[in-house]
Design a protein around this motif. Sequence first.
Motif, PDB file in Angstrom:
ATOM      1  N   LYS A  68       0.830  -1.203   0.000  1.00 38.42           N
ATOM      2  CA  LYS A  68       0.000   0.000   0.000  1.00 38.42           C
ATOM      3  C   LYS A  68       0.864   1.252   0.000  1.00 38.42           C
ATOM      4  N   LEU A  69       1.916   1.216   0.802  1.00 35.35           N
ATOM      5  CA  LEU A  69       2.755   2.405   0.969  1.00 35.35           C
ATOM      6  C   LEU A  69       3.526   2.724  -0.295  1.00 35.35           C
ATOM      7  N   TYR A  70       3.991   1.691  -1.016  1.00 35.64           N
ATOM      8  CA  TYR A  70       4.788   1.904  -2.229  1.00 35.64           C
ATOM      9  C   TYR A  70       4.044   1.368  -3.453  1.00 35.64           C
ATOM     10  N   GLN A  71       2.737   1.586  -3.489  1.00 37.06           N
ATOM     11  CA  GLN A  71       1.955   1.040  -4.600  1.00 37.06           C
ATOM     12  C   GLN A  71       2.334   1.676  -5.924  1.00 37.06           C
ATOM     13  N   SER A  72       2.925   2.877  -5.894  1.00 35.10           N
ATOM     14  CA  SER A  72       3.325   3.530  -7.152  1.00 35.10           C
ATOM     15  C   SER A  72       4.465   2.783  -7.838  1.00 35.10           C
ATOM     16  N   LYS A  73       5.222   1.978  -7.090  1.00 38.47           N
ATOM     17  CA  LYS A  73       6.350   1.246  -7.678  1.00 38.47           C
ATOM     18  C   LYS A  73       5.957  -0.140  -8.164  1.00 38.47           C
ATOM     19  N   SER A  74       4.747  -0.580  -7.795  1.00 35.87           N
ATOM     20  CA  SER A  74       4.274  -1.917  -8.203  1.00 35.87           C
ATOM     21  C   SER A  74       5.319  -2.986  -7.870  1.00 35.87           C
ATOM     22  N   ILE A  75       5.691  -3.061  -6.636  1.00 37.23           N
ATOM     23  CA  ILE A  75       6.747  -3.977  -6.208  1.00 37.23           C
ATOM     24  C   ILE A  75       6.209  -5.406  -6.187  1.00 37.23           C
ATOM     25  N   THR A  76       7.036  -6.307  -6.665  1.00 28.26           N
ATOM     26  CA  THR A  76       6.719  -7.730  -6.599  1.00 28.26           C
ATOM     27  C   THR A  76       7.443  -8.324  -5.394  1.00 28.26           C
ATOM     28  N   PHE A  77       6.679  -8.834  -4.424  1.00 27.19           N
ATOM     29  CA  PHE A  77       7.248  -9.453  -3.235  1.00 27.19           C
ATOM     30  C   PHE A  77       7.230 -10.962  -3.396  1.00 27.19           C
ATOM     31  N   THR A  78       8.375 -11.594  -3.137  1.00 27.66           N
ATOM     32  CA  THR A  78       8.465 -13.047  -3.134  1.00 27.66           C
ATOM     33  C   THR A  78       8.851 -13.491  -1.737  1.00 27.66           C
ATOM     34  N   VAL A  79       8.010 -14.326  -1.118  1.00 25.74           N
ATOM     35  CA  VAL A  79       8.243 -14.782   0.247  1.00 25.74           C
ATOM     36  C   VAL A  79       8.547 -16.268   0.228  1.00 25.74           C
ATOM     37  N   ASN A  80       9.758 -16.624   0.667  1.00 24.99           N
ATOM     38  CA  ASN A  80      10.161 -18.030   0.762  1.00 24.99           C
ATOM     39  C   ASN A  80      10.275 -18.375   2.250  1.00 24.99           C
ATOM     40  N   CYS A  81       9.196 -18.829   2.816  1.00 26.06           N
ATOM     41  CA  CYS A  81       9.176 -19.109   4.252  1.00 26.06           C
ATOM     42  C   CYS A  81       8.049 -20.076   4.546  1.00 26.06           C
ATOM     43  N   SER A  82       8.335 -21.137   5.229  1.00 26.37           N
ATOM     44  CA  SER A  82       7.309 -22.108   5.606  1.00 26.37           C
ATOM     45  C   SER A  82       6.605 -21.637   6.878  1.00 26.37           C
ATOM     46  N   GLN A  83       5.441 -22.190   7.124  1.00 24.62           N
ATOM     47  CA  GLN A  83       4.638 -21.775   8.265  1.00 24.62           C
ATOM     48  C   GLN A  83       5.272 -22.161   9.608  1.00 24.62           C
ATOM     49  N   ASP A  84       6.106 -23.199   9.605  1.00 27.90           N
ATOM     50  CA  ASP A  84       6.636 -23.692  10.884  1.00 27.90           C
ATOM     51  C   ASP A  84       7.977 -23.067  11.274  1.00 27.90           C
ATOM     52  N   ILE A  85       8.481 -22.106  10.531  1.00 23.54           N
ATOM     53  CA  ILE A  85       9.743 -21.438  10.885  1.00 23.54           C
ATOM     54  C   ILE A  85       9.479 -20.391  11.966  1.00 23.54           C
ATOM     55  N   SER A  86      10.167 -20.532  13.082  1.00 22.13           N
ATOM     56  CA  SER A  86      10.085 -19.561  14.184  1.00 22.13           C
ATOM     57  C   SER A  86      11.496 -19.165  14.606  1.00 22.13           C
ATOM     58  N   PHE A  87      11.644 -17.904  14.909  1.00 22.95           N
ATOM     59  CA  PHE A  87      12.941 -17.389  15.333  1.00 22.95           C
ATOM     60  C   PHE A  87      12.948 -17.177  16.852  1.00 22.95           C
ATOM     61  N   PRO A  88      14.137 -17.378  17.512  1.00 18.83           N
ATOM     62  CA  PRO A  88      14.251 -17.164  18.971  1.00 18.83           C
ATOM     63  C   PRO A  88      14.374 -15.673  19.303  1.00 18.83           C
ATOM     64  N   ILE A  89      13.256 -14.951  19.058  1.00 19.51           N
ATOM     65  CA  ILE A  89      13.274 -13.505  19.199  1.00 19.51           C
ATOM     66  C   ILE A  89      11.854 -13.050  19.518  1.00 19.51           C
ATOM     67  N   SER A  90      11.700 -11.993  20.273  1.00 17.03           N
ATOM     68  CA  SER A  90      10.361 -11.528  20.635  1.00 17.03           C
ATOM     69  C   SER A  90       9.638 -10.979  19.406  1.00 17.03           C
ATOM     70  N   LYS A  91       8.324 -10.954  19.475  1.00 14.09           N
ATOM     71  CA  LYS A  91       7.518 -10.495  18.340  1.00 14.09           C
ATOM     72  C   LYS A  91       7.828  -9.050  17.988  1.00 14.09           C
ATOM     73  N   GLY A  92       7.948  -8.198  19.020  1.00 16.28           N
ATOM     74  CA  GLY A  92       8.242  -6.787  18.753  1.00 16.28           C
ATOM     75  C   GLY A  92       9.567  -6.602  18.066  1.00 16.28           C
ATOM     76  N   ASP A  93      10.595  -7.323  18.530  1.00 21.50           N
ATOM     77  CA  ASP A  93      11.907  -7.210  17.894  1.00 21.50           C
ATOM     78  C   ASP A  93      11.882  -7.739  16.467  1.00 21.50           C
ATOM     79  N   LEU A  94      11.187  -8.857  16.246  1.00 23.56           N
ATOM     80  CA  LEU A  94      11.128  -9.421  14.895  1.00 23.56           C
ATOM     81  C   LEU A  94      10.377  -8.497  13.947  1.00 23.56           C
ATOM     82  N   MET A  95       9.309  -7.888  14.423  1.00 24.22           N
ATOM     83  CA  MET A  95       8.561  -6.941  13.580  1.00 24.22           C
ATOM     84  C   MET A  95       9.420  -5.714  13.273  1.00 24.22           C
ATOM     85  N   GLU A  96      10.162  -5.244  14.282  1.00 25.50           N
ATOM     86  CA  GLU A  96      11.040  -4.083  14.064  1.00 25.50           C
ATOM     87  C   GLU A  96      12.142  -4.430  13.077  1.00 25.50           C
ATOM     88  N   LEU A  97      12.724  -5.615  13.225  1.00 28.51           N
ATOM     89  CA  LEU A  97      13.823  -6.049  12.366  1.00 28.51           C
ATOM     90  C   LEU A  97      13.357  -6.211  10.916  1.00 28.51           C
TER      91      LEU A  97
END
Length: 456
Positions: free
Chosen positions: A322-351
């Motif tokens: 939404k923020l960069y809709q003028s660039k029509s960015i193509t996002f490719t996400v390679n991540c399975s549902q069961d991958i979890s990182f040893p990090i708090s949610k706030g830190d992971l969202m910030e990172l």
Amino acid sequence: MPVIFKPKKRLLTRMFVTSLSIIALVGFGFAWLVTVLNEQNRYNKITADYIAELPVIAAEFRENNVVPITQAQDNDNIETSYIMATCDNNYQDLWQSNLAKDHDLNNICQKYRNIKDNFKNYFIDFENQQSYLVFKLSTEIDNKPFHLLILHNASELQKEINRFNQLTYFRLALVLGAATFLLMSAAYWSLLPLNQLKQEILKLKQGKQQSLSKDYPVELTEVTDALNQLLDQNQQRQQQYQNAMNDLAHSLKTRLAASIAILDEPSMQTKDKDAQILKQIEDMDHLVKYQLKRAMMGRQGLLKQYTPVKPIIEQLVQMLSKLYQSKSITFTVNCSQDISFPISKGDLMELCGNLMENAAKYCISTIEVSALQHPNGNLCLKIEDDGPGVDEQYRQKIIQRGVRADTQYTGQGIGLAVCVEIVNSYHGTFEIATSHLQGAAFIITFNKDGTHSKVT
């Protein structure tokens, strides 16, 4: 109500008074001992002279063919050049020489009995204010004890003793004066470091100095080191608060921009807009609580937990689209549902938010986000774009707060520094490389149990 003057407590006064009192006590004690020894020495010298003259005295008695100490007052005609008196065992007068009578010295034996147990038992004072030295010789005749007292005018001796005493106490006064001067000098010199410490603390208070110097005596080193540690902790805490507020402003800026983009989206229904706006508000509320907690506790104090990666990435993709809709960015996400990182949610969202927004800002049209686990157990997050990339000479600089590689886009140079702080707080590694998309690749690696890891 009258004002009561209360003197200030001063270490200098305490040290000066105590030291001077000790010196004065020792000095006067020593001076008193010297004067007493001098008097005793003079008395012993005169006594030795009289002992040497005893044969002469005995000869005088033999010439008169009488032993006066065995007889009472009927032997007054004995001629002798000494002031003498004889006493029985109870110190009753038996006989006095004519010279003693001429000097009107009465009751010699009784006067000696009064002083014989005193400390100075060799001076007798008479009514005419004259003082005499007295020497006692004791003997037995016919199994009866008798005492012979020989007196010597003490006027000259007293003058000599007085002169000696005056000179001794005058010298003591000079020594005390010199000691006072040296004490004041030593106290002033010893307290100079404290005065220096006072001046440096004033400069710290005025902001003219950041820490205390290191050139203090050993006795103050521990104090100054402890104060420097407190100053460092305070500066770190202030820096921590400032960084947290900057990070909060940086994070909210992206959410506010996304909210504005949602409001300006004409194709969305009002209901969808409200849901999206509500989601952004919830994210901002979470960020505010997270950053305030970090400001109080620091990153190391935040509780470590395992957080799923894919939901956060998908949420960020939706927001950035939404923020960069003028660039029509193509996002490719390679991540399975069961991958979890040893990090708090706030830190992971910030990172992820900072890295993905940075990629969206500089990419041409493609962003690839990958989260995977290596065979050795390490967890890896990789965010790549097809933008211009990051030149190797800037890769270490742009991860510092306030440093930007270019000025083409607005920003404060905070995002990457925040990412590095988060990764370091979880003992991870942060690497900037070249992507297979020809742009920049940001690679973060965590050990599965949260300990230090290395990029493989």
